[in-house]
Design a protein around this motif. Sequence first.
Motif, PDB file in Angstrom:
ATOM      1  N   ASP A 131      -1.613  -9.642  -0.977  1.00 21.92           N
ATOM      2  CA  ASP A 131      -2.222  -8.414  -1.495  1.00 21.92           C
ATOM      3  C   ASP A 131      -2.580  -7.461  -0.358  1.00 21.92           C
ATOM      4  OD1 ASP A 131      -2.037  -9.184  -4.151  1.00 21.92           O
ATOM      5  OD2 ASP A 131      -3.989 -10.182  -4.117  1.00 21.92           O
TER       6      ASP A 131
ATOM      7  N   SER B  58      -2.812  -2.337  -1.238  1.00 20.36           N
ATOM      8  CA  SER B  58      -3.599  -2.611  -2.437  1.00 20.36           C
ATOM      9  C   SER B  58      -3.865  -4.100  -2.551  1.00 20.36           C
ATOM     10  CB  SER B  58      -2.864  -2.104  -3.690  1.00 20.36           C
ATOM     11  OG  SER B  58      -1.642  -2.790  -3.845  1.00 20.36           O
TER      12      SER B  58
ATOM     13  N   SER C 190      -5.827  -7.085  -5.527  1.00 16.76           N
ATOM     14  CA  SER C 190      -6.325  -7.286  -6.884  1.00 16.76           C
ATOM     15  C   SER C 190      -7.699  -7.926  -6.842  1.00 16.76           C
ATOM     16  CB  SER C 190      -5.375  -8.174  -7.697  1.00 16.76           C
ATOM     17  OG  SER C 190      -4.120  -7.562  -7.837  1.00 16.76           O
TER      18      SER C 190
ATOM     19  N   LYS D  15      -8.007  -5.999 -11.646  1.00 14.97           N
ATOM     20  CA  LYS D  15      -7.710  -4.603 -11.361  1.00 14.97           C
ATOM     21  C   LYS D  15      -7.161  -4.459  -9.954  1.00 14.97           C
ATOM     22  CE  LYS D  15     -10.978  -2.278 -14.464  1.00 14.97           C
ATOM     23  NZ  LYS D  15     -12.056  -1.256 -14.556  1.00 14.97           N
ATOM     24  N   ASP D  16      -6.349  -3.406  -9.781  1.00 16.40           N
ATOM     25  CA  ASP D  16      -5.760  -3.134  -8.473  1.00 16.40           C
ATOM     26  C   ASP D  16      -6.606  -2.106  -7.727  1.00 16.40           C
ATOM     27  OD1 ASP D  16      -3.638  -4.864  -8.926  1.00 16.40           O
ATOM     28  OD2 ASP D  16      -2.425  -3.302  -9.873  1.00 16.40           O
ATOM     29  N   TYR D  17      -6.804  -2.396  -6.445  1.00 16.57           N
ATOM     30  CA  TYR D  17      -7.585  -1.500  -5.586  1.00 16.57           C
ATOM     31  C   TYR D  17      -6.767  -1.176  -4.347  1.00 16.57           C
ATOM     32  CZ  TYR D  17     -11.684  -2.859  -8.369  1.00 16.57           C
ATOM     33  OH  TYR D  17     -12.571  -3.071  -9.403  1.00 16.57           O
ATOM     34  N   LYS D  18      -7.074  -0.011  -3.759  1.00 22.42           N
ATOM     35  CA  LYS D  18      -6.449   0.331  -2.487  1.00 22.42           C
ATOM     36  C   LYS D  18      -7.348   1.276  -1.709  1.00 22.42           C
ATOM     37  CE  LYS D  18      -3.875   4.566  -3.439  1.00 22.42           C
ATOM     38  NZ  LYS D  18      -2.565   5.244  -3.295  1.00 22.42           N
TER      39      LYS D  18
ATOM     40  N   TRP E 206      -7.026   1.597  -9.660  1.00 20.57           N
ATOM     41  CA  TRP E 206      -5.977   2.070 -10.564  1.00 20.57           C
ATOM     42  C   TRP E 206      -6.467   1.944 -12.000  1.00 20.57           C
ATOM     43  CZ3 TRP E 206      -1.828   4.888 -10.477  1.00 20.57           C
ATOM     44  CH2 TRP E 206      -0.903   4.823 -11.508  1.00 20.57           C
TER      45      TRP E 206
ATOM     46  N   TRP F 176      -4.851   6.780  -9.627  1.00 20.13           N
ATOM     47  CA  TRP F 176      -5.852   6.193  -8.735  1.00 20.13           C
ATOM     48  C   TRP F 176      -7.099   7.064  -8.750  1.00 20.13           C
ATOM     49  CZ3 TRP F 176      -5.204   1.498  -6.713  1.00 20.13           C
ATOM     50  CH2 TRP F 176      -3.905   0.995  -6.579  1.00 20.13           C
TER      51      TRP F 176
END
Length: 299
Positions: free
Chosen positions: A125, A183, A185, A189-192, A254, A259
């Motif tokens: 990730d 990014s 998880s 949820k996906d984060y970046k 996301w 985003w």
Amino acid sequence: MKKLSVIAILSVLVTPAFATDAELAEEKISTTDAEIVEVADAEPVALNTDTTNPDIKFPHGLQIGVGVSATSGLNGFVGYANKNFDSFWWKRFGVRLDFATTAPINSLIDSGIDAVMGDGMELGDGMMITDGAIDAYHVAALIDFYPFGDTWFLGGWRISGGYYFGNMDISAKLTGEEIGDFSFSLDGKDYKYKGGEMNATAGLDWSYHGPYLGTGFDLGLFAGFKIYFDAGVVFTSRAPSIALDIPPAGLQVWEGNEWQDVDADELKSAENQALAEAQEELNKLTFYPMVKIGFMYRF
């Protein structure tokens, strides 16, 4: 004429008898008057009444050891185990006060971790561990039982039981790629981060105590020097706890079609949920492993 003959015969028979008694009386007097010779007093003979085995007197049986513990750092102990006791049971039991800590070698451990990880350990990730540290210690009281007593070679094998108190604290630094977006998880949820480098931290703290059961041996080298080895587990109801800190600055989430900047409270809730799921798995760990090896000397 006949009367005189009878008297003469009796006189002949009786006279030797009286002569014999007189001789015995004279001999008795001679014995009584004999010179008494004094005999010099003989020197008294000392009897050894001390039946104590000299090999069981202190400090015989005192033992000290120095080594390393795979989960607690530098290890040492002091104790007592004397194989020269005459008693069947006393020669089979020993006691130890065992202790260990990473404090004197923390810098060495950190350098070793850095050498193993190199530029970082990939976690997936887009994240990796770039730094780590371990602090640990334990103290314990142990009773050792040697089933074979002082039997050659087999006499060094022991079964140990006791009680341990200890702690292990592991911390790690989590980073993202230095260039570009990446990014990860968290709680579904996906984060970046919007470019740059992520600087999060994770930690594990295991404060444990409980009964111990293990085995080991003392392998003789020369004189009183030996190699010692221990392996066992501490049965504890206290599982390790973990912590995670992800900085919200520059972080986006996301939301299905775009985003958006992350809300700090929502991020914290996601962290807690992820930690709760991980903690549920960690709660299954009900024992702390203990492995030690080193050198010892028994007086």
